[in-house]
Design a protein around this motif. Structure first.
Motif, PDB file in Angstrom:
ATOM      1  N   ALA A  12       0.838  -1.246   0.067  1.00 44.74           N
ATOM      2  CA  ALA A  12       0.016   0.042   0.009  1.00 44.74           C
ATOM      3  C   ALA A  12       0.899   1.407  -0.198  1.00 44.74           C
ATOM      4  O   ALA A  12       0.356   2.352  -0.288  1.00 44.74           O
ATOM      5  CB  ALA A  12      -0.832  -0.115   1.115  1.00 44.74           C
ATOM      6  N   ALA A  13       2.116   0.967   0.342  1.00 42.96           N
ATOM      7  CA  ALA A  13       3.030   2.384   0.513  1.00 42.96           C
ATOM      8  C   ALA A  13       3.398   2.863  -0.820  1.00 42.96           C
ATOM      9  O   ALA A  13       3.952   3.874  -1.062  1.00 42.96           O
ATOM     10  CB  ALA A  13       4.343   1.896   1.157  1.00 42.96           C
ATOM     11  N   GLY A  14       3.015   2.296  -2.173  1.00 45.30           N
ATOM     12  CA  GLY A  14       3.091   2.893  -3.357  1.00 45.30           C
ATOM     13  C   GLY A  14       4.483   2.215  -4.043  1.00 45.30           C
ATOM     14  O   GLY A  14       5.083   1.427  -3.582  1.00 45.30           O
ATOM     15  N   THR A  15       4.567   2.447  -5.364  1.00 45.90           N
ATOM     16  CA  THR A  15       5.802   2.075  -6.134  1.00 45.90           C
ATOM     17  C   THR A  15       6.371   3.270  -6.700  1.00 45.90           C
ATOM     18  O   THR A  15       5.843   4.259  -6.841  1.00 45.90           O
ATOM     19  CB  THR A  15       5.405   1.043  -7.156  1.00 45.90           C
ATOM     20  OG1 THR A  15       4.296   1.942  -8.041  1.00 45.90           O
ATOM     21  CG2 THR A  15       4.608  -0.021  -6.577  1.00 45.90           C
ATOM     22  N   LEU A  16       7.708   3.136  -7.094  1.00 49.07           N
ATOM     23  CA  LEU A  16       8.513   3.776  -8.117  1.00 49.07           C
ATOM     24  C   LEU A  16       8.279   3.260  -9.591  1.00 49.07           C
ATOM     25  O   LEU A  16       8.759   2.148  -9.656  1.00 49.07           O
ATOM     26  CB  LEU A  16       9.986   3.768  -7.632  1.00 49.07           C
ATOM     27  CG  LEU A  16      10.204   4.243  -6.297  1.00 49.07           C
ATOM     28  CD1 LEU A  16      11.659   3.979  -5.826  1.00 49.07           C
ATOM     29  CD2 LEU A  16       9.856   5.721  -6.040  1.00 49.07           C
ATOM     30  N   THR A  17       8.077   4.253 -10.312  1.00 43.17           N
ATOM     31  CA  THR A  17       7.780   3.887 -11.737  1.00 43.17           C
ATOM     32  C   THR A  17       8.921   4.677 -12.595  1.00 43.17           C
ATOM     33  O   THR A  17       8.951   5.987 -12.231  1.00 43.17           O
ATOM     34  CB  THR A  17       6.486   4.216 -12.289  1.00 43.17           C
ATOM     35  OG1 THR A  17       5.497   3.914 -11.415  1.00 43.17           O
ATOM     36  CG2 THR A  17       6.301   3.942 -13.643  1.00 43.17           C
ATOM     37  N   SER A  18       9.478   4.074 -13.325  1.00 43.60           N
ATOM     38  CA  SER A  18      10.448   4.848 -14.437  1.00 43.60           C
ATOM     39  C   SER A  18       9.852   5.919 -15.255  1.00 43.60           C
ATOM     40  O   SER A  18       8.986   5.425 -15.817  1.00 43.60           O
ATOM     41  CB  SER A  18      11.254   3.718 -15.183  1.00 43.60           C
ATOM     42  OG  SER A  18      12.124   4.387 -16.234  1.00 43.60           O
ATOM     43  N   GLN A  19      10.246   7.001 -15.461  1.00 41.15           N
ATOM     44  CA  GLN A  19       9.600   7.872 -16.361  1.00 41.15           C
ATOM     45  C   GLN A  19      10.195   7.670 -17.567  1.00 41.15           C
ATOM     46  O   GLN A  19       9.642   8.179 -18.558  1.00 41.15           O
ATOM     47  CB  GLN A  19      10.099   9.211 -16.008  1.00 41.15           C
ATOM     48  CG  GLN A  19       9.683   9.761 -14.497  1.00 41.15           C
ATOM     49  CD  GLN A  19      10.270  11.060 -14.214  1.00 41.15           C
ATOM     50  OE1 GLN A  19      10.578  11.800 -14.982  1.00 41.15           O
ATOM     51  NE2 GLN A  19      10.280  11.138 -13.026  1.00 41.15           N
ATOM     52  N   THR A  43       8.858  -0.695  -9.123  1.00 39.96           N
ATOM     53  CA  THR A  43       9.398  -1.354  -8.295  1.00 39.96           C
ATOM     54  C   THR A  43       9.031  -0.959  -6.844  1.00 39.96           C
ATOM     55  O   THR A  43       8.202   0.197  -6.860  1.00 39.96           O
ATOM     56  CB  THR A  43      10.909  -1.212  -8.176  1.00 39.96           C
ATOM     57  OG1 THR A  43      11.394   0.024  -7.922  1.00 39.96           O
ATOM     58  CG2 THR A  43      11.577  -1.790  -9.510  1.00 39.96           C
ATOM     59  N   ALA A  44       9.192  -1.791  -6.019  1.00 39.87           N
ATOM     60  CA  ALA A  44       8.796  -1.234  -4.656  1.00 39.87           C
ATOM     61  C   ALA A  44       9.060   0.171  -4.386  1.00 39.87           C
ATOM     62  O   ALA A  44      10.392   0.538  -4.480  1.00 39.87           O
ATOM     63  CB  ALA A  44       9.030  -2.086  -3.335  1.00 39.87           C
ATOM     64  N   GLY A  45       8.240   0.901  -3.603  1.00 37.92           N
ATOM     65  CA  GLY A  45       8.777   2.213  -2.958  1.00 37.92           C
ATOM     66  C   GLY A  45       9.694   2.241  -1.963  1.00 37.92           C
ATOM     67  O   GLY A  45      10.032   1.119  -1.484  1.00 37.92           O
ATOM     68  N   VAL A  69       9.132   3.026   1.183  1.00 38.51           N
ATOM     69  CA  VAL A  69       8.843   2.827   2.378  1.00 38.51           C
ATOM     70  C   VAL A  69       8.393   1.131   2.276  1.00 38.51           C
ATOM     71  O   VAL A  69       8.799   0.379   3.107  1.00 38.51           O
ATOM     72  CB  VAL A  69       7.406   3.427   2.955  1.00 38.51           C
ATOM     73  CG1 VAL A  69       6.695   2.859   3.884  1.00 38.51           C
ATOM     74  CG2 VAL A  69       7.612   5.060   2.853  1.00 38.51           C
ATOM     75  N   GLY A  70       7.925   0.781   1.318  1.00 41.83           N
ATOM     76  CA  GLY A  70       7.840  -0.670   0.949  1.00 41.83           C
ATOM     77  C   GLY A  70       9.115  -1.323   1.121  1.00 41.83           C
ATOM     78  O   GLY A  70       9.117  -2.715   1.770  1.00 41.83           O
ATOM     79  N   SER A  71      10.115  -0.852   0.569  1.00 45.13           N
ATOM     80  CA  SER A  71      11.435  -1.703   0.463  1.00 45.13           C
ATOM     81  C   SER A  71      11.894  -1.680   1.897  1.00 45.13           C
ATOM     82  O   SER A  71      12.692  -2.758   2.452  1.00 45.13           O
ATOM     83  CB  SER A  71      12.383  -0.731  -0.556  1.00 45.13           C
ATOM     84  OG  SER A  71      13.760  -1.267  -0.180  1.00 45.13           O
ATOM     85  N   ALA A  72      11.842  -0.558   2.693  1.00 42.23           N
ATOM     86  CA  ALA A  72      12.175  -0.711   4.308  1.00 42.23           C
ATOM     87  C   ALA A  72      11.582  -1.587   4.938  1.00 42.23           C
ATOM     88  O   ALA A  72      12.035  -2.078   5.771  1.00 42.23           O
ATOM     89  CB  ALA A  72      12.072   0.988   4.646  1.00 42.23           C
ATOM     90  N   LEU A  73      10.325  -1.713   4.734  1.00 39.02           N
ATOM     91  CA  LEU A  73       9.577  -2.595   5.407  1.00 39.02           C
ATOM     92  C   LEU A  73       9.893  -4.140   5.333  1.00 39.02           C
ATOM     93  O   LEU A  73      10.071  -4.945   5.961  1.00 39.02           O
ATOM     94  CB  LEU A  73       8.043  -2.438   5.407  1.00 39.02           C
ATOM     95  CG  LEU A  73       7.320  -1.104   5.981  1.00 39.02           C
ATOM     96  CD1 LEU A  73       5.776  -1.058   5.291  1.00 39.02           C
ATOM     97  CD2 LEU A  73       7.351  -1.339   7.272  1.00 39.02           C
TER      98      LEU A  73
END
Length: 122
Positions: free
Chosen positions: A32-39, A46-48, A50-54
């Protein structure tokens, strides 16, 4: 004595349930923390942060949580066995049950070999 073991078993079950809920909640929170998207394409996500840290948090602590669960289970089972032998007057088997319960539990995590808690590099 059996009341103490029963109460400890109930507390261990509650602890196990809390650990399972935490794992599920962390996974839900990470997604639910969202993702990072390549522009600039190809457009992948990929996991954002916060998601990566969790995910890293859970990966780091999951081994310890499994160890605690195994240690608790072994201790309670050993105490139960030793008490039953002691009550029957079989002191040798009671001592053996205590010795077995005191052995270091093995934690086998997916993707890793069996390693004891003490040899994991901490």
């Amino acid at each position: 004595m059996y009341k103490v073991l029963t109460d400890c078993g109930t507390a261990a079950k509650d602890m196990s349930d809390a650990g399972s809920a935490m794992q599920k909640n962390l996974e839900e929170a990470a997604s639910a923390a969202g993702t990072l998207t390549s522009q600039f394409g190809p457009y992948t996500s990929t996991a954002g942060l916060v998601g990566s840290a969790l995910g890293q948090f859970m990966q780091h602590w999951s081994r310890d949580l499994v160890y605690i669960a195994k240690r608790t289970s072994s201790s309670l089972h050993g105490a139960d066995q030793a008490t039953r032998y002691y009550m029957a007057g079989d002191l040798e088997h009671a001592a053996n049950a205590q010795g077995e319960a005191a052995k270091e539990p093995k934690v086998d995590m997916p993707g890793r070999g069996q390693t004891s808690h003490r040899t994991k590099g901490r």
